[in-house]
Design a protein around this motif. Structure first.
Motif, PDB file in Angstrom:
ATOM      1  N   PHE A  55     -22.532 -12.333 -44.951  1.00 33.18           N
ATOM      2  CA  PHE A  55     -21.385 -11.953 -45.776  1.00 33.18           C
ATOM      3  C   PHE A  55     -20.165 -12.810 -45.446  1.00 33.18           C
ATOM      4  O   PHE A  55     -19.423 -13.230 -46.348  1.00 33.18           O
ATOM      5  CB  PHE A  55     -21.061 -10.473 -45.563  1.00 33.18           C
ATOM      6  N   LEU A  56     -19.959 -13.051 -44.158  1.00 33.83           N
ATOM      7  CA  LEU A  56     -18.825 -13.877 -43.748  1.00 33.83           C
ATOM      8  C   LEU A  56     -18.984 -15.305 -44.255  1.00 33.83           C
ATOM      9  O   LEU A  56     -18.019 -15.907 -44.754  1.00 33.83           O
ATOM     10  CB  LEU A  56     -18.703 -13.876 -42.220  1.00 33.83           C
ATOM     11  N   ILE A  57     -20.188 -15.869 -44.159  1.00 31.57           N
ATOM     12  CA  ILE A  57     -20.442 -17.219 -44.654  1.00 31.57           C
ATOM     13  C   ILE A  57     -20.164 -17.302 -46.151  1.00 31.57           C
ATOM     14  O   ILE A  57     -19.555 -18.252 -46.643  1.00 31.57           O
ATOM     15  CB  ILE A  57     -21.898 -17.643 -44.342  1.00 31.57           C
ATOM     16  N   PHE A  58     -20.626 -16.282 -46.886  1.00 35.11           N
ATOM     17  CA  PHE A  58     -20.392 -16.280 -48.330  1.00 35.11           C
ATOM     18  C   PHE A  58     -18.895 -16.310 -48.642  1.00 35.11           C
ATOM     19  O   PHE A  58     -18.422 -17.134 -49.432  1.00 35.11           O
ATOM     20  CB  PHE A  58     -21.033 -15.051 -48.978  1.00 35.11           C
ATOM     21  N   ASN A  59     -18.135 -15.411 -48.038  1.00 36.00           N
ATOM     22  CA  ASN A  59     -16.707 -15.328 -48.343  1.00 36.00           C
ATOM     23  C   ASN A  59     -15.939 -16.547 -47.857  1.00 36.00           C
ATOM     24  O   ASN A  59     -14.964 -16.961 -48.490  1.00 36.00           O
ATOM     25  CB  ASN A  59     -16.124 -14.047 -47.734  1.00 36.00           C
TER      26      ASN A  59
END
Length: 455
Positions: A354-358
């Motif tokens: 999720f962090l990579i996506f954002n």
């Protein structure tokens, strides 16, 4: 104050331009930060709904109620926004939005029966959806009066909101006790007597409290934005353009028997009248590059002018929301549940994705503002269609209980594909949002911005 008759020099506004950019960035962050905070408090709501029929399904109800109200609000805004003042679309929703999250913050420390608490929360999510729709339409419609960089500032702010919340979620998960995802343990909050225990979740209180403060600061920022020199300039330009366009329509009607369409009359008036107050900040070269089309002001006519970027941004989120987060939560690390592996490969792997996506979504949004020529009205739609290739790529990764062959099992593949997926989403969405209002005249740019948000 008389509107300027010459094309504005960015330096003429001084710090006013920088302040306006920063405020639009902050408004974009405030637009999505509260709802993102709402979604990350899933453990808190799971505890509060313990013992009710909604303990395991509340997230579906939240999403459906919020999305339906948001879509209805945007549809109403498109139809009636011309009759509403800017304050109605920005200041009032911000105030009500702040009140909603203030109530949510206070309720963290107040015990309410689980079923009643669910009903109250659903009402708050519906109000949030309506406020979010009006606020989105207002700030994007207002930014459409400005150069495209200010719409980019809003998109960048929204990207930072997601990044901030996902980083907070990862750090919170890392600081908490490890969740054993390799065992089917009962994670219920019931005690030994079968009763649900109430306790104050200070992390949820911090989440909602920060969201309330951000929204309150958004109100102050918006009031200051209206007083800036650059804001007064572009709002006056819009008002002048609307009046001048009305005059052009009347002239066209009076000369109808002499031939010449309304569109040609308006375009001729725009190009040849040097002393006109209409669009005095747009020269011929800029008009040709942005392919401005004058319309009769109806929603259908504006949609016909911006259908390429509108369809592009719609397809962008069809692909993105179809995969994130619905498919993401089933992706597993190849080292999950292996003896001796760290938490990263177990309960922290999904928060990391999720962090990579954002993070890369935010990078893509920033790049869209710096490298705008890469996508235009001729290339943006094919680019949007190409992103459908991400769907089978993710399905071939290490997805739990998948009936497809796992070809891309190594952890490198979901991380790399996720980064590219997010980067293209941010770049495409921001490029489309900036392009749409540029394809119509200033008098229609606000409605065009709202239509883009609706798509």
């Amino acid at each position: 104050m008389e509107p300027s008759q010459a094309s504005p020099n960015p330096d003429m506004f001084g710090r006013s331009s920088l302040w306006a950019y920063c405020i639009f960035f902050f408004l974009g962050l405030g637009n999505l930060f509260p709802w993102n905070s709402f979604l990350t408090a899933s453990y808190y709501f799971s505890d509060r709904f313990c013992g009710s029929n909604f303990e395991d399904s509340f997230e579906n109800y939240f999403t459906i109620s919020f999305t339906i109200c948001q879509t209805l609000g945007l549809a109403l805004t498109i139809l009636y926004c011309e009759n509403w003042a800017i304050d109605t679309k920005v200041l009032y929703p911000l105030t009500l939005y702040s009140l909603v999250f203030l109530i949510t913050t206070v309720m963290v420390g107040v015990y309410v029966d689980a079923t009643y608490f669910f009903e109250i929360t659903i009402v708050l999510t519906c109000i949030s959806g309506l406020c979010g729709s009006l606020l989105s339409a207002g700030i994007f419609g207002m930014a459409a009066y400005f150069p495209s960089e200010f719409t980019g500032a809003l998109m960048n702010g929204q990207g930072l909101a997601g990044l901030t919340v996902s980083l907070s979620s990862l750090l919170t998960s890392a600081a908490a006790a490890e969740i054993d995802i390799c065992e089917d343990d009962d994670t219920s909050t019931e005690n030994d007597d079968g009763n649900c225990e109430f306790h104050v979740s200070y992390s949820a209180m911090v989440y909602f409290g920060i969201a309330t403060i951000v929204l309150a600061l958004n109100i102050v920022s918006y009031i200051y934005l209206k007083k800036l020199k650059i804001t007064r300039h572009y709002i006056e330009k819009f008002d002048t353009a609307s009046d001048s366009s009305f005059t052009a329509i009347e002239v066209d009607k009076s000369h109808k028997k002499g031939g010449g369409s309304l569109k040609s009359q308006l375009r001729t008036n725009l190009i040849t009248t040097d002393n006109s107050n209409s669009f005095n900040d747009i020269d011929k070269e800029q008009m040709r590059k942005s392919e401005i089309v004058n319309t009769d002001g109806t929603v259908i006519a504006i949609v016909k002018s911006i259908w390429i970027p509108a369809l592009s941004v719609f397809l962008a989120f069809v692909v993105t929301i179809g995969v994130f987060p619905a498919l993401f939560i089933f992706i597993e690390s190849e080292k999950q549940c292996d003896s001796g592996t760290s938490r990263f490969y177990n309960d922290l792997f999904i928060p990391f994705l999720f962090l990579i996506f954002n993070l890369f979504d935010f990078i893509g949004r920033v790049c869209a503002e710096k490298f705008k020529p890469l996508l235009n009205s001729r290339t943006i739609l094919p680019f949007a269609c190409l992103r459908f290739a991400f769907v089978p790529l993710f399905l071939l990764c290490n997805v739990s209980n998948s009936e497809l062959p796992i070809i891309l099992k190594n952890d490198f593949f979901p991380i790399f594909i996720n980064a590219l997926f997010a980067l293209t989403n941010g770049y495409l969405a921001s490029s489309a949002m900036m392009l749409g209002p540029q394809l119509v005249s200033a008098k229609d740019s606000g409605v065009a911005g709202t239509i883009m948000i609706f798509c």
